[in-house]
Design a protein around this motif. Structure first.
Motif, PDB file in Angstrom:
ATOM      1  N   UNK A   1       0.826  -1.213   0.000  1.00  0.00           N
ATOM      2  CA  UNK A   1       0.000   0.000   0.000  1.00  0.00           C
ATOM      3  C   UNK A   1       0.861   1.263   0.000  1.00  0.00           C
ATOM      4  N   UNK A   2       1.919   1.277   0.809  1.00  0.00           N
ATOM      5  CA  UNK A   2       2.781   2.453   0.840  1.00  0.00           C
ATOM      6  C   UNK A   2       3.472   2.687  -0.510  1.00  0.00           C
ATOM      7  N   UNK A   3       4.036   1.649  -1.163  1.00  0.00           N
ATOM      8  CA  UNK A   3       4.583   1.866  -2.513  1.00  0.00           C
ATOM      9  C   UNK A   3       3.521   2.284  -3.532  1.00  0.00           C
ATOM     10  N   UNK A   4       2.285   1.785  -3.382  1.00  0.00           N
ATOM     11  CA  UNK A   4       1.203   2.202  -4.279  1.00  0.00           C
ATOM     12  C   UNK A   4       0.923   3.685  -4.112  1.00  0.00           C
ATOM     13  N   UNK A   5       0.812   4.127  -2.863  1.00  0.00           N
ATOM     14  CA  UNK A   5       0.565   5.551  -2.597  1.00  0.00           C
ATOM     15  C   UNK A   5       1.706   6.405  -3.139  1.00  0.00           C
ATOM     16  N   UNK A   6       2.930   5.975  -2.900  1.00  0.00           N
ATOM     17  CA  UNK A   6       4.086   6.755  -3.344  1.00  0.00           C
ATOM     18  C   UNK A   6       4.150   6.826  -4.872  1.00  0.00           C
ATOM     19  N   UNK A   7       3.957   5.689  -5.559  1.00  0.00           N
ATOM     20  CA  UNK A   7       4.095   5.644  -7.017  1.00  0.00           C
ATOM     21  C   UNK A   7       3.018   6.474  -7.710  1.00  0.00           C
ATOM     22  N   UNK A   8       1.772   6.319  -7.290  1.00  0.00           N
ATOM     23  CA  UNK A   8       0.691   7.082  -7.925  1.00  0.00           C
ATOM     24  C   UNK A   8       0.805   8.571  -7.608  1.00  0.00           C
ATOM     25  N   UNK A   9       1.245   8.894  -6.383  1.00  0.00           N
ATOM     26  CA  UNK A   9       1.417  10.306  -6.018  1.00  0.00           C
ATOM     27  C   UNK A   9       2.512  10.949  -6.858  1.00  0.00           C
ATOM     28  N   UNK A  10       3.632  10.258  -7.016  1.00  0.00           N
ATOM     29  CA  UNK A  10       4.727  10.795  -7.825  1.00  0.00           C
ATOM     30  C   UNK A  10       4.296  10.933  -9.281  1.00  0.00           C
ATOM     31  N   UNK A  11       3.530   9.954  -9.792  1.00  0.00           N
ATOM     32  CA  UNK A  11       3.103   9.983 -11.196  1.00  0.00           C
ATOM     33  C   UNK A  11       2.271  11.222 -11.494  1.00  0.00           C
ATOM     34  N   UNK A  12       1.223  11.469 -10.685  1.00  0.00           N
ATOM     35  CA  UNK A  12       0.381  12.622 -11.014  1.00  0.00           C
ATOM     36  C   UNK A  12       1.053  13.938 -10.629  1.00  0.00           C
ATOM     37  N   UNK A  13       1.979  13.913  -9.669  1.00  0.00           N
ATOM     38  CA  UNK A  13       2.705  15.135  -9.318  1.00  0.00           C
ATOM     39  C   UNK A  13       3.639  15.550 -10.450  1.00  0.00           C
ATOM     40  N   UNK A  14       4.292  14.580 -11.080  1.00  0.00           N
ATOM     41  CA  UNK A  14       5.188  14.896 -12.196  1.00  0.00           C
ATOM     42  C   UNK A  14       4.425  15.497 -13.370  1.00  0.00           C
ATOM     43  N   UNK A  15       3.238  14.926 -13.650  1.00  0.00           N
ATOM     44  CA  UNK A  15       2.435  15.456 -14.756  1.00  0.00           C
ATOM     45  C   UNK A  15       1.896  16.835 -14.408  1.00  0.00           C
ATOM     46  N   UNK A  16       1.520  17.051 -13.157  1.00  0.00           N
ATOM     47  CA  UNK A  16       1.049  18.367 -12.726  1.00  0.00           C
ATOM     48  C   UNK A  16       2.125  19.428 -12.932  1.00  0.00           C
ATOM     49  N   UNK A  17       3.374  19.054 -12.703  1.00  0.00           N
ATOM     50  CA  UNK A  17       4.494  19.989 -12.792  1.00  0.00           C
ATOM     51  C   UNK A  17       4.858  20.326 -14.242  1.00  0.00           C
ATOM     52  N   UNK A  18       4.215  19.657 -15.207  1.00  0.00           N
ATOM     53  CA  UNK A  18       4.530  19.918 -16.613  1.00  0.00           C
ATOM     54  C   UNK A  18       3.880  21.190 -17.137  1.00  0.00           C
ATOM     55  N   UNK A  19       2.935  21.754 -16.402  1.00  0.00           N
ATOM     56  CA  UNK A  19       2.316  23.015 -16.797  1.00  0.00           C
ATOM     57  C   UNK A  19       1.545  22.908 -18.096  1.00  0.00           C
ATOM     58  N   UNK A  20       1.793  23.847 -19.014  1.00  0.00           N
ATOM     59  CA  UNK A  20       1.060  23.891 -20.276  1.00  0.00           C
ATOM     60  C   UNK A  20       1.379  22.705 -21.172  1.00  0.00           C
TER      61      UNK A  20
END
Length: 312
Positions: free
Chosen positions: A21-40
């Protein structure tokens, strides 16, 4: 004073949390955070997959909170069914998101920080899917299921998950309404996908909520009839969809080059012709899954089994 069963459950929760569960939370959080940081540079596709990874993160977090706080008794169904069912869907969702995101978007991005973020998000999505699969496998092997009924521990349960998931991917492609609007034969295909999805979802919910024994007919007969109906409907869709999408006699486009949307190789979206092909392939795949499901229930009925098996 806590019972032995409580201590065993606590031990299993800790193993699952720290191991999966902890790796699932970490992996999905990092995935959408990286895409969020892409901006436009994120684009419409990036927004869509960011929402998918955020959804997986949120539901996993809810599962952790419920299990950590011992809130399972507040649910009208046996709680064990929910996390294992969600893990099955999440594994498929993250894996398909990784594949589709990389094919339709990542490969078109320029080299640099933006492209690196997209590649990293795809990688973490793959990692998340692996941990969801491991979660399901571990849960199946660890829990004592002698007195527990879980639909996800049976072949028809897994087939129902696959049927509804493939239908969900089809609906994602059908969000482009220009593929079928004002064409009765293709609108019929969309109706087929919707009807069969509803039937699969009803069967899945009946089992997860443990209402399958309250039907006026044996559940195996219920499943056989509705699965047979789904097979017949999907056969009609498998014939009509390619016929009206790829044959000129019926207004279709036989060649990819004839679709103007596909001439721009730098597009960040799948062109219309590719979407048509994807729906056709997914229709064939889901038909095979329904045929396997039909074969299973036909065997159960012919063997005189009135209730679905509850063994693992």
């Amino acid at each position: 004073m806590p019972t032995r069963a409580t201590w065993v459950y606590r031990s299993q929760f800790c193993d699952v949390f720290w191991g999966f569960r902890l790796p699932q939370l970490f992996s999905t959080c990092v995935a959408f955070s990286l895409v969020t940081d892409m901006g436009l540079w994120r684009g419409a596709i990036g927004n869509w997959f960011m929402a998918i990874w955020c959804f997986c993160f949120a539901v996993t977090l809810i599962v952790v909170i419920v299990e950590f706080s011992d809130f399972q008794s507040f649910f009208p169904f046996y709680w064990y069914n929910f996390p294992v069912t969600f893990a099955c869907y999440a594994a498929l969702i993250c894996l398909s998101a990784s594949i589709i995101y990389s094919i339709t978007y990542v490969r078109f991005l320029p080299y640099g920080p933006v492209g690196d973020r997209a590649i990293a998000a795809t990688a973490f999505s793959c990692i998340a899917s692996v941990f969801y699969v491991m979660d399901v496998t571990f849960t199946w092997n660890r829990y004592n299921l002698d007195d527990i009924s879980c639909y996800m521990h049976t072949l028809p349960g897994l087939l129902k998950v696959l049927e509804s998931f493939v239908a969900g991917v089809i609906f994602a492609f059908l969000s482009n309404t220009s593929l079928y609007l004002y064409q009765p034969a293709l609108e019929w295909c969309v109706a087929v996908y919707s009807i069969c999805f509803i039937l699969s979802s009803v069967a899945l919910l009946l089992n997860l909520c443990e209402y399958d024994n309250r039907l006026p007919v044996p559940f195996s007969i219920f499943q056989l009839v509705f699965t047979l109906l789904s097979v017949l409907l999907y056969i009609s869709a498998l014939v009509l969809w390619p016929l009206y999408q790829f044959y000129e006699e019926f207004g279709g486009q036989p060649k990819r080059s004839s679709d103007g949307d596909c001439t721009d190789e730098l597009t960040y979206d799948m062109c219309t012709w590719d979407q048509r092909l994807a729906v056709a392939v997914l229709t064939a795949i889901n038909l095979l899954v329904y045929v396997a499901d039909l074969g299973y229930w036909a065997r159960q009925v012919s063997a005189g089994t009135e209730d679905q098996p509850r063994d693992s």
